[in-house]
Design a protein around this motif. Structure first.
Motif, PDB file in Angstrom:
ATOM      1  N   UNK A 147     -87.216 -91.326 -78.317  1.00 57.95           N
ATOM      2  CA  UNK A 147     -88.372 -92.367 -77.562  1.00 57.95           C
ATOM      3  C   UNK A 147     -88.148 -93.654 -78.010  1.00 57.95           C
ATOM      4  N   UNK A 148     -89.077 -94.685 -77.513  1.00 58.43           N
ATOM      5  CA  UNK A 148     -88.926 -96.031 -77.594  1.00 58.43           C
ATOM      6  C   UNK A 148     -88.562 -96.591 -78.978  1.00 58.43           C
ATOM      7  N   UNK A 149     -88.035 -97.550 -79.329  1.00 60.56           N
ATOM      8  CA  UNK A 149     -88.116 -98.251 -80.529  1.00 60.56           C
ATOM      9  C   UNK A 149     -89.433 -98.848 -80.688  1.00 60.56           C
ATOM     10  N   UNK A 150     -90.361 -98.351 -81.925  1.00 58.61           N
ATOM     11  CA  UNK A 150     -91.607 -98.681 -81.653  1.00 58.61           C
ATOM     12  C   UNK A 150     -91.879 -99.413 -83.064  1.00 58.61           C
ATOM     13  N   UNK A 151     -92.776-100.690 -82.938  1.00 58.51           N
ATOM     14  CA  UNK A 151     -93.236-101.201 -84.127  1.00 58.51           C
ATOM     15  C   UNK A 151     -94.747-100.926 -84.341  1.00 58.51           C
ATOM     16  N   UNK A 171     -89.875 -96.691 -88.407  1.00 61.66           N
ATOM     17  CA  UNK A 171     -88.923 -96.720 -89.718  1.00 61.66           C
ATOM     18  C   UNK A 171     -89.779 -98.012 -90.593  1.00 61.66           C
ATOM     19  N   UNK A 172     -89.486 -98.088 -91.753  1.00 56.42           N
ATOM     20  CA  UNK A 172     -89.824 -99.210 -92.662  1.00 56.42           C
ATOM     21  C   UNK A 172     -89.891-100.473 -92.049  1.00 56.42           C
ATOM     22  N   UNK A 173     -88.686-100.932 -91.695  1.00 56.18           N
ATOM     23  CA  UNK A 173     -88.431-102.278 -91.012  1.00 56.18           C
ATOM     24  C   UNK A 173     -89.366-102.592 -89.857  1.00 56.18           C
ATOM     25  N   UNK A 174     -89.921-101.611 -89.412  1.00 55.90           N
ATOM     26  CA  UNK A 174     -90.640-101.911 -87.877  1.00 55.90           C
ATOM     27  C   UNK A 174     -92.073-101.737 -88.086  1.00 55.90           C
ATOM     28  N   UNK A 175     -92.575-101.761 -89.712  1.00 56.22           N
ATOM     29  CA  UNK A 175     -94.130-101.631 -89.827  1.00 56.22           C
ATOM     30  C   UNK A 175     -94.495-103.106 -90.341  1.00 56.22           C
ATOM     31  N   UNK A 203     -91.760-101.093 -77.729  1.00 54.91           N
ATOM     32  CA  UNK A 203     -93.314-100.627 -77.699  1.00 54.91           C
ATOM     33  C   UNK A 203     -94.118-101.114 -79.059  1.00 54.91           C
ATOM     34  N   UNK A 204     -95.151-101.297 -78.896  1.00 53.64           N
ATOM     35  CA  UNK A 204     -96.076-101.664 -80.436  1.00 53.64           C
ATOM     36  C   UNK A 204     -97.476-100.709 -80.375  1.00 53.64           C
ATOM     37  N   UNK A 205     -97.508-100.168 -81.557  1.00 60.34           N
ATOM     38  CA  UNK A 205     -98.482 -99.671 -81.981  1.00 60.34           C
ATOM     39  C   UNK A 205     -99.503-100.439 -82.747  1.00 60.34           C
ATOM     40  N   UNK A 206    -100.895-100.669 -82.490  1.00 57.01           N
ATOM     41  CA  UNK A 206    -101.617-101.087 -83.249  1.00 57.01           C
ATOM     42  C   UNK A 206    -102.851-100.375 -83.874  1.00 57.01           C
ATOM     43  N   UNK A 207    -102.837-100.287 -85.129  1.00 55.71           N
ATOM     44  CA  UNK A 207    -104.004 -99.271 -85.875  1.00 55.71           C
ATOM     45  C   UNK A 207    -104.289 -99.868 -87.045  1.00 55.71           C
ATOM     46  N   UNK A 208    -105.577-100.590 -87.116  1.00 58.05           N
ATOM     47  CA  UNK A 208    -106.084-101.205 -88.299  1.00 58.05           C
ATOM     48  C   UNK A 208    -107.157-100.520 -88.683  1.00 58.05           C
ATOM     49  N   UNK A 209    -107.619-100.588 -90.172  1.00 50.14           N
ATOM     50  CA  UNK A 209    -108.634 -99.690 -90.967  1.00 50.14           C
ATOM     51  C   UNK A 209    -109.971-100.038 -89.942  1.00 50.14           C
TER      52      UNK A 209
END
Length: 743
Positions: free
Chosen positions: A87-91, A125-129, A165-171
């Motif tokens: 898949x895509x390189x995801x942040x 991966x950790x560096x993209x969080x 690609x970017x995923x956004x998931x806040x508490x």
């Protein structure tokens, strides 16, 4: 008598070995199988579309079509991307301090006693969080909002990481999405696709919600490229082949929502109450450019929940399509069982690469706790269990010399030995060596299986592995091993979930389903097996028969004692309905959807919920279901209404199909193609339980309705072969389904 122009509707299901196509032409249901092209699935689809449209264009009795080509597509692109980790390189952007939640996950150990078990690596991966200083309370109150400087710094850090690609998931964004909206607005300038959790899954359980949104982001660029490529290639290579009506009235009818065209119904004599979606346009299609008088094909995609959706939605939310193809099979199997009077079925779909099983009691239901490759996905999906066992599954000996089968598969390239290119024995080769597959009757005689090559290469392979097994013993062993794998899968969806398989009927489909169904049914004491018409393309047929479906949800977490807060519930359901109405309007679907409301409920203190249809006696219904499922209730304990769910279903209208036919098979040209009238024989020696028995060979087209036949027998047809054991009887019922009685 002239026929009114109508759209050409084609349902296509992409499998690991074959790509199956089903469409309607002059009251006939027609089918085509072509070899899949795993490197680029759209290549096989475009080839199939080209052959279908050429067939129609060259037909002397052709009917005129409006300049509309409608493609209903079941795709494995999402599933394969996850399996292969391509898949895509995801942040990931999440609340500060929760960056590692996606890696920590739950405390459940999939293999409790395996000390060498490796956890599934997260897709990000950790560096993209990236963490952002914000906080929303569980009741929706904004405690901390990110500052402009923090948002600017976040955008710079993500830009340097160069994600695709970017995923956004806040508490607690499901309770109040304000902070997520602010973060999303600050990242728009990066021109990277955004997957935002309150839009995709506004529910609690942060790990599952974040995992779902990350998977969506991981798949989105891949799926978008694939669908755009499919649309572009089909417009360029296919659309101009369709015989088009050029009258002004016809052209005008396609620029509006065309509700007057007759969609397809598969008559009860063949399939029962099955449906194809009525012609409907989504907004993106309205701007499609004409190509030599033809509009670009309008593409709709099958969802994992058992309904189709518009191309734009599938591209934006690909996480809803990861079980796209198998979902079509469950829809088709349920319709098949209903047509033959069996409402409690186990769908058994054995294809070239894998086997999918699902249990249906009356109505098809969805689950929200699925896992794909060990990663949670919480959007609604049909409850389907998959194992790596198919016709192309490879046989091998492990280090201890024990025979194993799968999960590795020969796929479409090179395929089994008998297809002419493979070099390692597969389940298909084993069936051929045992006489269960007839070389000249495969795919209706369009493709001849190479028995001599299979014998020679299998002997050579056994010698290479220092095996003393004869061909027959080896082939019988392969069948027993693969049957054991599939029997375990059926046990997972039945016995392990409190369902007695003796009270169900096995609906067998897929190209290899009929070869193994009776043996599995006998092992599990299932009394009947149904092999539907066009079994090798039932998934495509189910896609053709699916409704338009959209699912909505919202976590509320209300505690109740004796009285349900009906006014609050109705208000929240009204809000969900407004969103559904807006989505259907944006995609220009005509007609009024039907809305199914349900609530996830649990007792206070419990960790998981039961989904209960919303009705007047909601709490009583919950207690009854809790007692049925677990054997007890807590009448004095508070209940919690956790998540509200709304399913919007746009039912289709129908037109009868009189006859089933096929075009042929897209296979590599090679000598020795069968002519059934010359090469086929009424009997053959087939191995059953270590004995070669003279076995009747029937063409399914020659079977008479309601007449009893007896095994041992082999029933051949274009898309599949069915093996009937000795002393078992079978017949064609009024719905055209093959019923095998195993009592």
């Amino acid at each position: 008598m002239s026929r009114r122009p109508q759209p050409l509707r084609i349902a296509i299901d992409t499998g690991g070995t074959f790509t199956d196509c089903v469409w309607q032409d002059r009251g006939r249901l027609r089918m085509l199988k072509v070899f899949s092209t795993p490197a680029d699935p759209s290549q096989a689809i475009v080839e199939a579309l080209r052959r279908i449209t050429e067939e129609i264009a060259n037909d002397k009795e052709k009917i005129a079509h409006t300049n509309d080509l409608i493609l209903l597509h079941g795709t494995t692109v999402g599933t394969n991307t996850l399996l292969e980790r391509k898949g895509a390189r995801t942040a990931l952007v999440t609340t500060q301090g929760f960056e590692d939640a996606i890696e920590i996950g739950r405390q459940a150990r999939p293999k409790l006693y395996d000390f060498f078990f490796d956890r599934i690596e997260p897709l990000v991966p950790k560096n993209l969080r990236f963490g952002i200083n914000e906080r929303t309370a569980s009741n929706g109150e904004i405690l901390t909002s990110p500052t402009r400087e923090e948002l600017h710094t976040l955008a710079e850090q993500i830009a340097l990481a160069n994600p695709q690609s970017i995923a956004i998931s806040l508490l607690f964004s499901f309770a109040n999405p304000k902070n997520e909206q602010v973060v999303a607005e600050s990242l728009i300038s990066l021109n990277v696709p955004l997957s935002i959790s309150h839009q995709i899954l506004p529910e609690f359980r942060e790990y599952e919600r974040t995992s779902t949104v990350v998977i969506n982001a991981y798949l989105r660029p891949v799926m978008q490229r694939y669908l755009e490529n499919l649309e572009t290639r089909s417009r360029r290579d296919v659309a101009s082949n369709v015989s088009l009506s050029t009258s002004t009235a016809s052209v005008e009818s396609t620029t509006r929502v065309a509700t007057s065209d007759s969609p397809v119904r598969l008559r009860g004599a063949r399939f029962g109450a099955a449906y194809l979606v009525e012609e409907r346009r989504f907004s993106a299609a309205k701007s499609a450019q004409k190509n030599n008088g033809a509009l670009a094909p309008r593409i709709f995609v099958m969802q994992s929940s058992g309904g189709i959706t518009a191309l734009s939605t599938a591209a934006r939310e690909p996480v809803r399509t990861v079980l796209s193809g198998p979902a079509g099979g469950v829809v088709g199997a349920a319709a098949t069982g209903h047509a033959s009077g069996f409402d409690r079925i186990i769908a058994f779909d054995m294809g070239g690469t894998s086997t999918d099983v699902s249990l249906v009691e009356g109505e098809i239901t969805t689950a929200t706790d699925a896992q794909i490759t060990g990663l949670p996905i919480s959007v609604p999906m049909l409850d389907i269990h998959t194992v790596g066992a198919g016709g192309g599954s490879l046989a091998r000996f492990d280090a201890a010399g024990v025979l194993r089968v799968g999960p590795e598969s020969a796929g479409a390239d090179p395929g089994p030995i008998c297809y002419g290119r493979g070099t390692q024995p597969t389940v298909t080769d084993a069936n051929l060596l045992l006489g269960r597959l007839q070389p000249t009757r495969f795919l209706g005689g369009d493709f001849t299986l190479d028995l001599d090559r299979t014998r020679a290469l299998t002997k050579e392979w056994l010698k290479k592995h220092s095996s003393t097994l004869t061909l027959e013993k080896f082939a019988a062993g392969v069948i027993r091993v693969v049957n054991a794998t599939m029997e375990k899968a059926i046990r997972v969806v039945s016995i392990e979930r409190g369902r007695d398989p003796r009270h169900f009927t096995l609906v067998a489909f897929g190209g290899a389903g009929g070869l193994h169904a009776c043996a599995l049914a006998e092992a599990l004491t299932i009394p009947h097996v149904i092999v539907p018409a066009l079994p090798g393309a039932l998934s495509a047929l189910g896609i053709l028969a699916s409704d338009v479906v959209k699912d909505y949800s919202r976590t509320v977490h209300w505690r109740v004692a004796n009285k349900v807060p009906a006014e609050q519930l109705n208000r929240e359901f009204t809000n969900l309905k407004k969103k559904a109405v807006q989505d259907f309007r944006n995609e220009s679907w005509p007609g009024r959807p039907h809305y199914n409301r349900s609530v996830d409920i649990r007792y206070r203190g419990q960790g998981y919920e039961l989904n209960i249809p919303f009705a007047k006696n909601l709490l009583r219904d919950f207690e009854q279901e809790h007692r049925r499922r677990y054997g007890y209730t807590h009448p004095n304990r508070e209940a919690e209404l956790v998540t509200l769910r709304l399913r919007a279903v746009l039912k289709s209208t129908t037109t009868p199909v009189e006859k089933i036919a096929h075009v042929g098979t897209g296979v590599p040209a090679r000598p020795g193609r069968a002519k059934l009238s010359r090469h086929s024989t009424p009997k053959a020696a087939v191995l059953f339980e270590s004995k070669r028995l003279e076995t009747n060979i029937y063409s399914r087209d020659d079977l008479k309705q309601s007449k009893n036949y007896f095994g041992p027998a082999i029933v051949t047809e274009y898309s599949a072969t069915t093996v009937i054991p000795p002393r078992k009887n079978f017949h064609l019922d009024r719905a055209g389904n093959l019923i095998v009685c195993l009592k």
